[in-house]
Design a protein around this motif. Structure first.
Motif, short mmCIF file in Angstrom:
data_model
loop_
_atom_site.label_atom_id
_atom_site.label_comp_id
_atom_site.label_asym_id
_atom_site.label_seq_id
_atom_site.Cartn_x
_atom_site.Cartn_y
_atom_site.Cartn_z
N ARG A 610 43.26 32.85 52.13
CA ARG A 610 41.82 32.59 52.06
C ARG A 610 41.43 31.62 53.18
NH1 ARG A 610 41.02 27.50 50.09
NH2 ARG A 610 42.72 26.56 48.87
N LYS A 611 40.17 31.69 53.58
CA LYS A 611 39.67 30.83 54.64
C LYS A 611 39.45 29.41 54.10
CE LYS A 611 36.65 32.61 57.43
NZ LYS A 611 35.38 33.14 58.00
N LEU A 612 39.77 28.42 54.93
CA LEU A 612 39.56 27.02 54.56
C LEU A 612 38.17 26.57 55.01
CD1 LEU A 612 43.00 25.37 55.41
CD2 LEU A 612 42.11 25.99 53.17
N ALA A 613 37.55 25.73 54.19
CA ALA A 613 36.23 25.18 54.52
C ALA A 613 36.39 23.80 55.14
CB ALA A 613 35.37 25.11 53.27
N PHE A 671 40.68 42.20 42.62
CA PHE A 671 40.98 40.89 42.06
C PHE A 671 40.25 40.75 40.72
CE2 PHE A 671 41.62 39.73 46.61
CZ PHE A 671 42.91 39.22 46.50
N ASN A 672 40.80 39.94 39.82
CA ASN A 672 40.11 39.68 38.56
C ASN A 672 38.87 38.82 38.78
OD1 ASN A 672 42.21 41.08 37.50
ND2 ASN A 672 42.87 39.49 36.06
N ASN A 673 38.93 37.93 39.78
CA ASN A 673 37.80 37.07 40.11
C ASN A 673 37.47 37.24 41.59
OD1 ASN A 673 37.55 35.68 37.47
ND2 ASN A 673 39.57 34.86 38.01
N ALA A 674 36.21 37.14 41.93
CA ALA A 674 35.77 37.39 43.30
C ALA A 674 36.25 36.31 44.26
CB ALA A 674 34.24 37.47 43.35
N ILE A 675 36.59 36.72 45.48
CA ILE A 675 36.95 35.82 46.57
C ILE A 675 35.84 35.92 47.62
CG2 ILE A 675 38.71 35.22 48.27
CD1 ILE A 675 39.71 35.12 45.39
N ASP A 676 35.12 34.83 47.82
CA ASP A 676 33.99 34.87 48.76
C ASP A 676 33.04 36.02 48.43
OD1 ASP A 676 32.53 33.91 50.96
OD2 ASP A 676 33.51 35.31 52.34
N GLY A 677 32.87 36.25 47.12
CA GLY A 677 31.97 37.30 46.67
C GLY A 677 32.57 38.69 46.66
N ILE A 678 33.87 38.83 47.01
CA ILE A 678 34.52 40.14 47.12
C ILE A 678 35.68 40.24 46.13
CG2 ILE A 678 35.76 41.72 48.65
CD1 ILE A 678 32.84 41.39 49.37
N LYS A 679 35.75 41.36 45.41
CA LYS A 679 36.86 41.59 44.48
C LYS A 679 37.91 42.57 45.01
CE LYS A 679 35.15 40.40 39.89
NZ LYS A 679 35.04 40.86 38.48
N ASP A 680 37.61 43.28 46.10
CA ASP A 680 38.51 44.31 46.59
C ASP A 680 39.75 43.70 47.25
OD1 ASP A 680 36.77 46.71 46.08
OD2 ASP A 680 35.45 45.57 47.42
N LEU A 681 40.92 44.31 46.99
CA LEU A 681 42.18 43.83 47.58
C LEU A 681 42.28 44.26 49.04
CD1 LEU A 681 44.92 44.52 44.86
CD2 LEU A 681 43.67 42.42 45.30
N PRO A 682 43.06 43.52 49.84
CA PRO A 682 43.28 43.92 51.24
C PRO A 682 44.29 45.06 51.36
CG PRO A 682 44.47 41.90 50.77
CD PRO A 682 43.67 42.21 49.54
N ASN A 683 44.21 45.76 52.49
CA ASN A 683 45.19 46.80 52.86
C ASN A 683 45.30 47.93 51.85
OD1 ASN A 683 45.93 45.48 55.29
ND2 ASN A 683 47.33 44.14 54.17
N ILE A 684 44.17 48.33 51.28
CA ILE A 684 44.16 49.47 50.36
C ILE A 684 43.77 50.72 51.15
CG2 ILE A 684 43.11 50.48 48.31
CD1 ILE A 684 44.90 48.11 47.71
N PHE A 723 38.50 44.57 51.96
CA PHE A 723 38.56 43.14 51.63
C PHE A 723 37.72 42.41 52.69
CE2 PHE A 723 40.96 38.98 51.91
CZ PHE A 723 40.43 38.47 50.73
N ALA A 724 36.41 42.38 52.46
CA ALA A 724 35.47 41.86 53.44
C ALA A 724 35.33 40.34 53.39
CB ALA A 724 34.11 42.50 53.24
N ALA A 725 36.02 39.68 52.46
CA ALA A 725 35.93 38.22 52.37
C ALA A 725 36.35 37.58 53.69
CB ALA A 725 36.82 37.72 51.24
N TYR A 726 35.56 36.62 54.15
CA TYR A 726 35.82 35.88 55.38
C TYR A 726 35.88 36.80 56.62
CZ TYR A 726 37.79 33.22 51.47
OH TYR A 726 38.00 32.63 50.26
N GLY A 727 35.30 38.00 56.49
CA GLY A 727 35.34 38.93 57.62
C GLY A 727 36.71 39.48 57.90
#
Length: 811
Positions: A610-613, A671-684, A723-727
């Motif tokens: 995940r991206k750091l703030a 994902f069960n909970n959204a990451i940066d507003g996204i629930k889709d897993l990467p590399n699907i 997985f569009a979280a953090y671009g």
């Protein structure tokens, strides 16, 4: 790993091999009650005509021994260990027969084979303790034979496997592909090479599976958690690549293979020779050369530095006796591959760096060369294995010990081309011991222990992960009962892994702190395969898998090559654990074959980054060589994946030679909970529908035999759940590829094969496309066209010529 330690391990394995072989042959020669010399003989004929089938294969997988029929259709296998064995009878163009046969004394059995419509009665050894009929495995297993690989246009082995339902590839150009099974890849897939797990830098994007494509005899792909048999990392499944397969007794067999592909001017040559003597001694040697220039597509033209070359060799030597077998296996993989950066001029022309700074436009000579330029990498993988199987009274012991050394060196300094910017040196000692207990009331039970010891050293100018040592051990029990209509199987396993990473300073600053972690886990599976009728199969399986976090996830501190990420590890990560339910059915009739395999996989502690703030808001960045790199940190959260594979093969009688095959692959991950507003897993991977119209020709021709003509439509649907979280990922559009192929065997008047000729074309219409799992999709934008990244390969013609060698040995 230090050179003297590496030499010690290699010497120890050779000495162990000699001791085991000498001990067993001495027991056989000097036993007061000699091992019983058991043989298996018979005749194989055509079920319709009664004519003998010349060259049909008879193979006992658990004993690594077999035979071929002579001109009269007769076979003989000598020096068989007494017992109840699964025997596989096969002949090209005919449906195989697999049957358990009691061979406690010399036995004679005849077999009749019918022309094949659909082959679903093969023998598999993956995910089970002993050879098992494919129809009776509760988990979905796909078998890919050498003949099938020959009919596919592919630039590497994983590229060829990605044609199978549920299998995808994460690619970085033609040379580099990593397998993805049902949406999971990297350290979640275990690759076996002749039963030994292949250990390289699986966590990285930058290299494939380091196995010579031309040496492969057979591949088995298990889709689903397999931690019961293979421990950590086998959460998605297992790809078991088999090269060490002895040829029939009393024969010397081999082949010379040549392949040329037009798109990147790939030229490959492979040589393979194997012999088994009636004395029991058997051996194999193989070698291959492969080289390719830069590939091309309609949008990018020639893609600079996608070139590569390989030099590989290997083989084995061993002895098969009535007490079992003992084989010493070696192999060496050596690949030089360019690293595609995708830098261009304003007009879209690719550029390359030059000494002293600056860059120049790539020339035609640069594109045509097969020697990679800066940046490039050298990947070497060497193995030595002692593979043994011994008779212990009414039980049997399988013992395998192996050492492998993986070296990945990256060269990226144009002012000092010899500088090793990155140099990972990974040494791994693997072991596997399984006791197969006597069969009781059709229950076949095995107790085993396996694991590995690993050391990784950094020898380059840059350091991305710390040096570390790893040791793991797992103990398991597996049992299987086969009755008339059903097969039950399952077991339990306990694993423990300890990991110790080293302290490291860079320019006086602490880059890596010392880290010691240990992980333990209980895994298992239970499944059933039920055959209410010979034409219908129902399968169900529940399995628990696990994966201990790797060093990059726990302790990385640096820029991840090929990305725009500065990655920080998280030392407190927990093991991933999964519970997967598989359900499947197969229905075969005279006109139609239907297969459906569905799964639901719940994963606890799924690891991702995940991206750091930044403290003041916005993204956290790290300055590297004057450039601000966005910072990411590994995290974990619960997730689920679900989907399936569905296949329909229409083969209308009496047109049994005609096949209309359709296979659909679907997978979704959330994902069960959204990451940066996204629930889709990467590399699907995107959904895929593969349709093939094939004609099998000349099954018994006088001059042409085993011919085929096929036309294929490869439909890849859009992936609009990235997985569009953090671009991190972007959506990928749909595309359709058209492929075709034709081939045949040429035979002489004695019906012996002179050669095989295969001609295929992929992407006939030269579609410009980007696969969702193509890492080059995220290369720099082409400012001349506004298109982002680099596209996949365009139209490609492939020509293969295979010349077999078959000699009967006198002794």
């Amino acid at each position: 790993m230090r050179p003297f330690i590496r030499i010690y391990f290699i010497s120890a394995i050779i000495i162990l091999q000699c001791i085991l072989l000498n001990a067993q042959t001495s027991v056989e020669d000097n036993a007061s009650v000699p091992f019983e010399q058991v043989s298996f003989t018979g005749k194989i004929t055509d079920a319709r005509t009664g004519d003998p089938l010349v060259g049909a294969s008879v193979y006992i997988a658990d004993l690594r021994t077999g035979a071929a029929t002579n001109q009269a259709g007769v076979f003989t296998i000598n020096n068989i260990s007494p017992g109840r064995h699964l025997v596989e009878i096969s002949f090209v163009g005919y449906a195989g027969v697999t049957e358990y046969i009691d061979i406690r004394s010399s036995v004679s059995r005849d077999f009749s084979l019918a022309a094949a419509i659909v082959e679903n009665n093969e023998v598999v050894v993956t995910g089970v303790s002993r050879a098992t009929q494919l129809r009776r495995t509760p988990t979905p297993v796909t078998v890919v034979r050498r003949q099938e690989i020959m009919r596919i246009t592919a630039t590497n082995l994983v590229d060829a496997l990605s044609r199978k339902p549920g299998i995808s590839q994460l690619s970085t150009g033609p040379a580099i592909s990593k397998p993805v099974i049902r949406g999971l890849g990297y350290n979640r897939v275990v690759v076996l090479n002749d039963g030994i797990r292949q250990e390289g830098q699986q966590w990285g994007d930058e290299h494939g599976i380091e196995i010579d494509e031309y040496s492969v005899n057979k591949i088995e792909i298990l889709k689903g958690p397999a931690s019961l048999m293979y421990g950590s990392d086998a959460m998605a499944g297992v790809i078991n690549i088999l090269t060490n397969v002895p040829v029939p007794e009393g024969t010397l067999r081999g082949n010379v293979l040549a392949n040329y592909q037009t798109n990147n001017r790939l030229r490959g040559t492979g040589l393979n020779l194997s012999a088994t003597y009636k004395t029991g001694f058997n051996w194999n040697v193989f070698g291959s050369l492969k080289a390719a220039a830069d590939y091309s597509n309609r949008y990018d033209g020639r893609v600079y530095n996608s070139k590569f070359n390989e030099k590989n060799f290997g083989g084995y030597a061993g002895y098969n006796g009535s007490w079992g077998y003992s084989h010493l296996v070696i192999s060496s993989f050596n690949q030089h591959a360019g690293i595609i950066e995708g830098d261009r001029e304003a007009d879209g022309s690719f550029i390359k760096p030059i000494p002293g700074g600056g860059s120049v436009v790539v020339t035609e000579a640069d594109n045509n060369s097969v020697s990679p330029e800066i940046p490039w990498q050298n990947i070497r993988h060497n193995r030595i294995i002692s593979d043994n199987n011994f008779l212990l009274g009414a039980s049997r012991l399988s013992l395998t010990v192996g050492y492998q050394n993986n070296r990945r060196i990256e060269f990226g300094n144009v002012d000092d081309p010899s500088e090793k910017e990155l140099f990972f040196d990974l040494g791994t000692l693997t072991y596997n011991a399984v006791v197969h207990l006597p069969e009781i009331n059709q229950w076949r039970t095995a107790i085993g222990v396996n694991g590995m010891s690993q050391q990784n050293k950094n020898k380059g100018a840059e350091v991305l992960i710390p040096e570390y040592g790893l040791f793991d051990v797992g103990v398991f029990v597996y049992t299987q009962k086969t009755a008339d209509k059903f097969t039950l199987s399952g077991g339990l396993r306990f694993d423990h892994r300890s990991l110790d990473s080293k302290y490291f300073e860079e320019s006086g600053d602490v880059k890596f702190s010392e880290l010691k972690r240990s992980f333990s886990n209980v895994s298992g599976s239970a499944g059933i395969s039920y055959l209410p009728s010979p034409d219908f199969i129902i399968k169900f399986n529940v399995a628990r898998g696990f994966r201990a976090p790797g060093i990059p996830e726990l302790a990385s501190n640096g820029t991840h090559e090929g990305t725009n990420r500065y990655e920080y590890g998280t030392s407190s990560l927990k093991s991933e654990t999964s519970t997967q339910i598989d359900a499947g059915l197969e229905w075969n009739t005279r006109h139609l074959s239907v297969t459906a395999n569905m799964f639901y996989n719940s994963i606890d502690n799924f690891i991702f980054y995940r991206k750091l703030a930044a403290l003041g808001g916005g993204d956290s960045t790290v300055e590297v060589d004057g450039e601000d790199i966005t910072a990411f940190k590994f995290d974990q959260q619960n997730a689920v994946l679900w989907g399936g594979e569905f296949t329909i093969d229409i083969h209308p009688h009496p047109l049994d030679w005609l096949h209309i095959e359709n296979s659909l692959s679907l997978v979704r991950g959330r994902f069960n909970n959204a990451i940066d507003g996204i629930k889709d897993l990467p590399n699907i991977p995107a959904a895929r529908l593969l349709s093939e119209l094939r004609a099998d020709l000349f099954p018994k021709g006088k001059f042409f035999r085993n011919g085929f003509l096929k036309f294929e439509i490869d439909n890849n649907f859009k992936q609009d759940h990235p997985f569009a979280a953090y671009g991190t990922e972007t959506a990928t559009g749909s595309y359709t590829l058209l492929n075709t192929g034709i081939g045949t065997d040429l035979v002489n008047r004695k019906q012996a094969t002179i050669c095989s000729i295969i001609f295929t074309v992929s992407n006939i219409t030269d579609v410009a496309y980007q696969n969702h799992l193509n890492r080059l999709k995220y290369a720099q934008e082409n400012s001349a066209t506004g298109r982002m990244g680099v596209y996949n390969m365009g139209r490609n013609f492939s020509m293969k010529l295979n010349i077999p060698l078959n000699v009967d040995l006198k002794n």
